[in-house]
Design an enzyme around this catalytic site. Structure first.
Site, PDB file in Angstrom:
ATOM      1  N   GLU A   1      -8.693 -20.473 -16.437  1.00 28.50           N
ATOM      2  CA  GLU A   1      -8.980 -21.069 -15.145  1.00 28.50           C
ATOM      3  C   GLU A   1      -9.912 -22.229 -15.392  1.00 28.50           C
ATOM      4  O   GLU A   1     -11.014 -22.037 -15.878  1.00 28.50           O
ATOM      5  CB  GLU A   1      -9.638 -20.055 -14.221  1.00 28.50           C
ATOM      6  CG  GLU A   1      -9.955 -20.666 -12.876  1.00 28.50           C
ATOM      7  CD  GLU A   1     -10.793 -19.783 -11.986  1.00 28.50           C
ATOM      8  OE1 GLU A   1     -10.632 -19.873 -10.777  1.00 28.50           O
ATOM      9  OE2 GLU A   1     -11.621 -19.024 -12.514  1.00 28.50           O
TER      10      GLU A   1
ATOM     11  N   ASP B   1       0.854  -1.191   0.000  1.00 31.62           N
ATOM     12  CA  ASP B   1       0.000   0.000   0.000  1.00 31.62           C
ATOM     13  C   ASP B   1       0.892   1.245   0.000  1.00 31.62           C
ATOM     14  O   ASP B   1       1.740   1.394   0.882  1.00 31.62           O
ATOM     15  CB  ASP B   1      -0.884  -0.046   1.252  1.00 31.62           C
ATOM     16  CG  ASP B   1      -1.686   1.219   1.440  1.00 31.62           C
ATOM     17  OD1 ASP B   1      -1.900   1.941   0.445  1.00 31.62           O
ATOM     18  OD2 ASP B   1      -2.103   1.483   2.590  1.00 31.62           O
TER      19      ASP B   1
ATOM     20  N   ASP C   1      -4.068   3.819   2.928  1.00 33.99           N
ATOM     21  CA  ASP C   1      -5.498   3.517   3.146  1.00 33.99           C
ATOM     22  C   ASP C   1      -5.723   2.056   3.549  1.00 33.99           C
ATOM     23  O   ASP C   1      -6.865   1.607   3.657  1.00 33.99           O
ATOM     24  CB  ASP C   1      -6.343   3.896   1.923  1.00 33.99           C
ATOM     25  CG  ASP C   1      -6.010   3.042   0.696  1.00 33.99           C
ATOM     26  OD1 ASP C   1      -5.094   2.193   0.781  1.00 33.99           O
ATOM     27  OD2 ASP C   1      -6.674   3.219  -0.349  1.00 33.99           O
TER      28      ASP C   1
ATOM     29  N   ASP D   1      -5.865 -10.390 -15.615  1.00 32.60           N
ATOM     30  CA  ASP D   1      -7.033 -11.235 -15.387  1.00 32.60           C
ATOM     31  C   ASP D   1      -8.174 -10.700 -16.260  1.00 32.60           C
ATOM     32  O   ASP D   1      -8.428  -9.492 -16.278  1.00 32.60           O
ATOM     33  CB  ASP D   1      -7.431 -11.109 -13.911  1.00 32.60           C
ATOM     34  CG  ASP D   1      -7.720 -12.436 -13.275  1.00 32.60           C
ATOM     35  OD1 ASP D   1      -8.533 -13.180 -13.849  1.00 32.60           O
ATOM     36  OD2 ASP D   1      -7.160 -12.729 -12.210  1.00 32.60           O
TER      37      ASP D   1
ATOM     38  N   ASP E   1     -10.777 -15.819 -16.423  1.00 29.84           N
ATOM     39  CA  ASP E   1     -11.450 -16.222 -15.192  1.00 29.84           C
ATOM     40  C   ASP E   1     -12.731 -17.002 -15.485  1.00 29.84           C
ATOM     41  O   ASP E   1     -13.584 -16.522 -16.251  1.00 29.84           O
ATOM     42  CB  ASP E   1     -11.805 -14.948 -14.404  1.00 29.84           C
ATOM     43  CG  ASP E   1     -12.465 -15.250 -13.080  1.00 29.84           C
ATOM     44  OD1 ASP E   1     -11.763 -15.670 -12.162  1.00 29.84           O
ATOM     45  OD2 ASP E   1     -13.699 -15.066 -12.975  1.00 29.84           O
TER      46      ASP E   1
ATOM     47  N   HIS F   1      -4.730 -17.111  -5.149  1.00 35.76           N
ATOM     48  CA  HIS F   1      -5.547 -16.286  -4.255  1.00 35.76           C
ATOM     49  C   HIS F   1      -6.844 -16.981  -3.838  1.00 35.76           C
ATOM     50  O   HIS F   1      -7.572 -16.456  -3.005  1.00 35.76           O
ATOM     51  CB  HIS F   1      -5.865 -14.971  -4.959  1.00 35.76           C
ATOM     52  CG  HIS F   1      -6.737 -15.184  -6.159  1.00 35.76           C
ATOM     53  ND1 HIS F   1      -6.279 -15.847  -7.287  1.00 35.76           N
ATOM     54  CD2 HIS F   1      -8.035 -14.896  -6.391  1.00 35.76           C
ATOM     55  CE1 HIS F   1      -7.265 -15.933  -8.160  1.00 35.76           C
ATOM     56  NE2 HIS F   1      -8.337 -15.371  -7.643  1.00 35.76           N
ATOM     57  N   ASP F   2      -7.172 -18.116  -4.441  1.00 32.82           N
ATOM     58  CA  ASP F   2      -8.383 -18.856  -4.081  1.00 32.82           C
ATOM     59  C   ASP F   2      -8.079 -20.027  -3.158  1.00 32.82           C
ATOM     60  O   ASP F   2      -8.951 -20.859  -2.895  1.00 32.82           O
ATOM     61  CB  ASP F   2      -9.072 -19.405  -5.336  1.00 32.82           C
ATOM     62  CG  ASP F   2      -9.719 -18.310  -6.160  1.00 32.82           C
ATOM     63  OD1 ASP F   2     -10.084 -17.269  -5.578  1.00 32.82           O
ATOM     64  OD2 ASP F   2      -9.854 -18.496  -7.376  1.00 32.82           O
TER      65      ASP F   2
ATOM     66  N   ASP G   1      -1.882  -1.184  -3.682  1.00 32.86           N
ATOM     67  CA  ASP G   1      -2.211  -0.427  -4.895  1.00 32.86           C
ATOM     68  C   ASP G   1      -1.086  -0.529  -5.931  1.00 32.86           C
ATOM     69  O   ASP G   1      -0.037  -1.135  -5.666  1.00 32.86           O
ATOM     70  CB  ASP G   1      -2.524   1.040  -4.551  1.00 32.86           C
ATOM     71  CG  ASP G   1      -1.464   1.646  -3.637  1.00 32.86           C
ATOM     72  OD1 ASP G   1      -0.262   1.403  -3.880  1.00 32.86           O
ATOM     73  OD2 ASP G   1      -1.827   2.359  -2.674  1.00 32.86           O
TER      74      ASP G   1
HETATM   75  C1  NOJ Z   1     -12.329 -17.348  -9.931  1.00 31.70           C
HETATM   76  C2  NOJ Z   1     -11.469 -16.354  -9.223  1.00 31.70           C
HETATM   77  O1  NOJ Z   1     -10.172 -16.844  -9.131  1.00 31.70           O
HETATM   78  C3  NOJ Z   1     -12.123 -16.113  -7.887  1.00 31.70           C
HETATM   79  O2  NOJ Z   1     -11.307 -15.349  -7.040  1.00 31.70           O
HETATM   80  C4  NOJ Z   1     -13.447 -15.430  -8.123  1.00 31.70           C
HETATM   81  O3  NOJ Z   1     -14.122 -15.281  -6.901  1.00 31.70           O
HETATM   82  C5  NOJ Z   1     -14.320 -16.252  -9.078  1.00 31.70           C
HETATM   83  N1  NOJ Z   1     -13.601 -16.744 -10.210  1.00 31.70           N
HETATM   84  C6  NOJ Z   1     -15.432 -15.405  -9.632  1.00 31.70           C
HETATM   85  O4  NOJ Z   1     -14.923 -14.467 -10.535  1.00 31.70           O
END
Ligand code: NOJ
Length: 576
Positions: A286, A53, A57, A130, A232, A352-353, A61
């Site tokens: 993905e 950051d 905030d 993305d 995505d 990140h998922d 960023d």
């Molecule tokens: C896959 C993404 O990696 C995830 O973070 C997102 O919540 C879902 N697609 C919906 O876009």
């Protein structure tokens, strides 16, 4: 609710990243024949909200990322994949886009973006963006127009079902609090479809006008000079718009019903013709469908669709109660062999998922954390396929250890919690489960140093820091030759200096060993043996070769390797 299906979704979503194909010259019958920059790339995934950051905030960023470009370069990675940075009301941290041609206010301006791209290119690092076009935000102008009247020219940009026709057949929503993917909208007395949250209405890919808009957006970014797209949830874009009934319980296996519906490949071939073929960009999706065949249909060069996909079979294996290392070997080996002659894959253990790889696949206890992180990075960086390294994993960052729901920010997790409250579900069990698997574990602020807020921000971070930042951070590891960070750098160097680690044939060694994952990589007269003990116990191993003359190229224990008797989480790469 028997299972936490929202989280399950995230663990099963196939990912396709798209790289600019340009001209696909030859079929990759010999992996050596199809050398491409995106096969040789080492991708570093930056989660912008949590990276750095610059303005206090509490939200990462673009200027923050710019200030860390030399660090990124120092890792030895060659491409950066940025999670969405477009304008968004942030229902799903940017995966709900309200303007595809503008930058999210929290992240900065288009000028910042241009400076970031320039800074990356000056350092010979590519940028992959993305592309979130299975759905938009409900605050996108298209949706505002679409919902305003049944005769709007934007009506068919989305999937509507007029209420006079009765309620449409059930569709499962991954993120909705009730898991109902149809939301009634009184303005026009109709339901709209949203596979994800209510604020993420699905776009109608059957509509050529919508497709044209998307290609225009892609060209806008490609013209700026970006180097690739990650698509995505793209495998869900094609739909049977008669919305037939699905069998009861289909939601437990929804990918089978939602992915790869006829029409998808036509869209991808059109996208390739309109965009990928005109620019030097790569593409990755993905999700890889439901079978090797599906995956091949996405990525085989002769089909002119995408360059790579990522499949979720591998990351799905880790469970709170542990997992079978034999199964891990089997899954990665099957995927490798299915793509040995044709097509190309992505290799990853986290993004990140996902929760942190060291907490899921090895051990985050102090005694083993560093060894574990080095061992897992050795794995990712020595397999065939393009490695995707998630930011923080080069330090061995761990799961957050949250115990209360108030500590979480992830929308589907919070929705699931409310759902369980409303339906009398087992909340303690859920809290335990998300402590292991919630994606917020992988999203805590990046740990730069041991100062306040880990040097991530001078303000209150949007998500709590992992309290272990005082011990696990870049500043501490920079000073230590033997740190996870410096080991990661040695591994990226080794991969880049040895194309055999990119293209070489892969063969399992000591196949049935329940603790050790070992394999050779061989190409153009060079042969490597990678040996990985995936357990916290000493493990015997049969190298099926005389190691006395082998050269140890890298090892995560001081003083090199222990040959046939491996120490906990030991990792060694030999040149045979
Ligand atoms: C896959 C993404 O990696 C995830 O973070 C997102 O919540 C879902 N697609 C919906 O876009």
């Amino acid at each position: 609710m028997k299972k936490n299906r929202s989280l399950l979704l995230l663990l099963t979503l196939p990912v396709l990243i798209s790289c600019n194909t340009g001209e696909q010259k030859k079929t990759n019958t010999d992996t050596a024949a199809g050398r491409e920059w995106w096969k040789e790339a080492i991708v570093y995934q930056v989660y912008p909200r949590s990276f750095k950051d610059s303005d206090g905030d509490g939200i990462g960023d673009l200027k923050g990322i710019i200030s860390k470009l030399d660090y990124i370069k120092s890792l030895g990675v060659t491409a950066v994949w940025l999670n969405p940075i477009y304008s968004s009301p942030n229902d799903d941290n940017g995966y709900d886009v309200s303007d595809y041609r503008d930058i999210m206010k929290d992240f900065g301006t288009m000028q910042d973006f241009d400076a970031l791209l320039k800074g990356l290119h000056e350092r010979n690092i590519k940028l992959v963006m993305d592309l979130v076009v299975n759905h938009s935000s409900d605050e996108h102008e298209w949706f505002k127009q679409s919902r305003s009247s049944r005769t709007s020219p934007y009506r068919n940009y989305y999937h509507w079902w007029d209420a006079e026709r009765g309620k449409p057949n059930y569709r499962y929503s991954l993120f909705d609090i009730n898991h109902d993917a149809w939301k009634y909208d009184s303005t026009t007395n109709a339901y709209y479809l949203h596979y994800f949250s209510r604020k993420q209405p699905d776009l109608n890919w059957e509509n050529p006008a919508l497709r044209k808009e998307v290609y225009g957006i892609m060209k806008f970014w490609a013209d700026k000079g970006i180097d690739g797209f990650r698509l995505d949830a793209f495998q869900f874009t094609a739909k049977d718009t008669s919305f037939p009934a699905f069998p009861k319980g289909f939601e437990n296996d929804f990918v089978k019903y939602y992915a790869m519906v006829p029409g998808l490949h036509n869209y991808l071939q059109e996208m390739n013709k309109e965009v990928f073929s005109k620019y030097n960009v790569m593409s990755v999706a993905e999700g890889a469908g439901n079978s090797f065949r599906d995956a091949h249909e996405l990525v085989d060069a002769s089909r002119k669709e995408l360059n790579m996909a990522y499949a979720f079979d591998g990351v799905d294996i880790a469970k709170p109660e542990g997992y079978s290392i034999r199964r891990l070997k089997e899954v990665f080996s099957r995927w490798d062999s299915a793509f040995a002659q044709n097509g190309w894959l992505s290799i990853f253990l986290a993004n990140h998922d996902q929760a942190r790889m060291v907490s899921r696949f090895a051990s985050d206890v102090p005694q083993f954390r560093e060894l574990s992180a080095k061992m897992l990075n050795t794995f990712i960086l020595s397999m065939r396929g393009t490695p995707y390294c998630y930011n923080g994993d080069e330090l061995g960052m761990t799961n957050a250890g949250f115990t209360r729901i108030e500590q979480y920010r992830d929308m589907p997790t919070l929705n699931e919690y409310k759902h369980l409250q409303q339906t009398g579900g087992d909340i303690p069990k859920f809290l335990k489960q998300i402590q292991f698997s919630c994606r917020d574990n992988g999203r805590t602020p990046f740990q730069w140093d041991s100062s306040k807020n880990a040097g991530f921000s001078t303000g209150l971070p949007w998500l709590q820091l992992n309290p272990n930042y005082r011990d696990i951070n870049v500043a501490v590891q920079e000073k230590d030759e033997k740190s996870v960070l410096n080991y990661f750098r040695r591994m990226t160097k080794l991969r880049k200096e040895n194309p055999a680690l990119v293209y070489g044939a892969y063969q399992l060694v000591d196949k049935n060993n329940p603790s050790v994952y070992a394999y050779t990589r061989e190409w153009q007269g060079k042969k490597f043996l990678v040996v990985l003990n995936f357990t916290s116990k000493a493990a015997a191993f049969d190298p099926a070769a005389d190691l006395s003359k082998a050269k140890t190229l890298i090892s995560n224990y001081p003083g090199g390797s222990a040959a046939k008797q491996l120490r906990p989480y030991e990792a060694v790469v030999y040149q045979l």
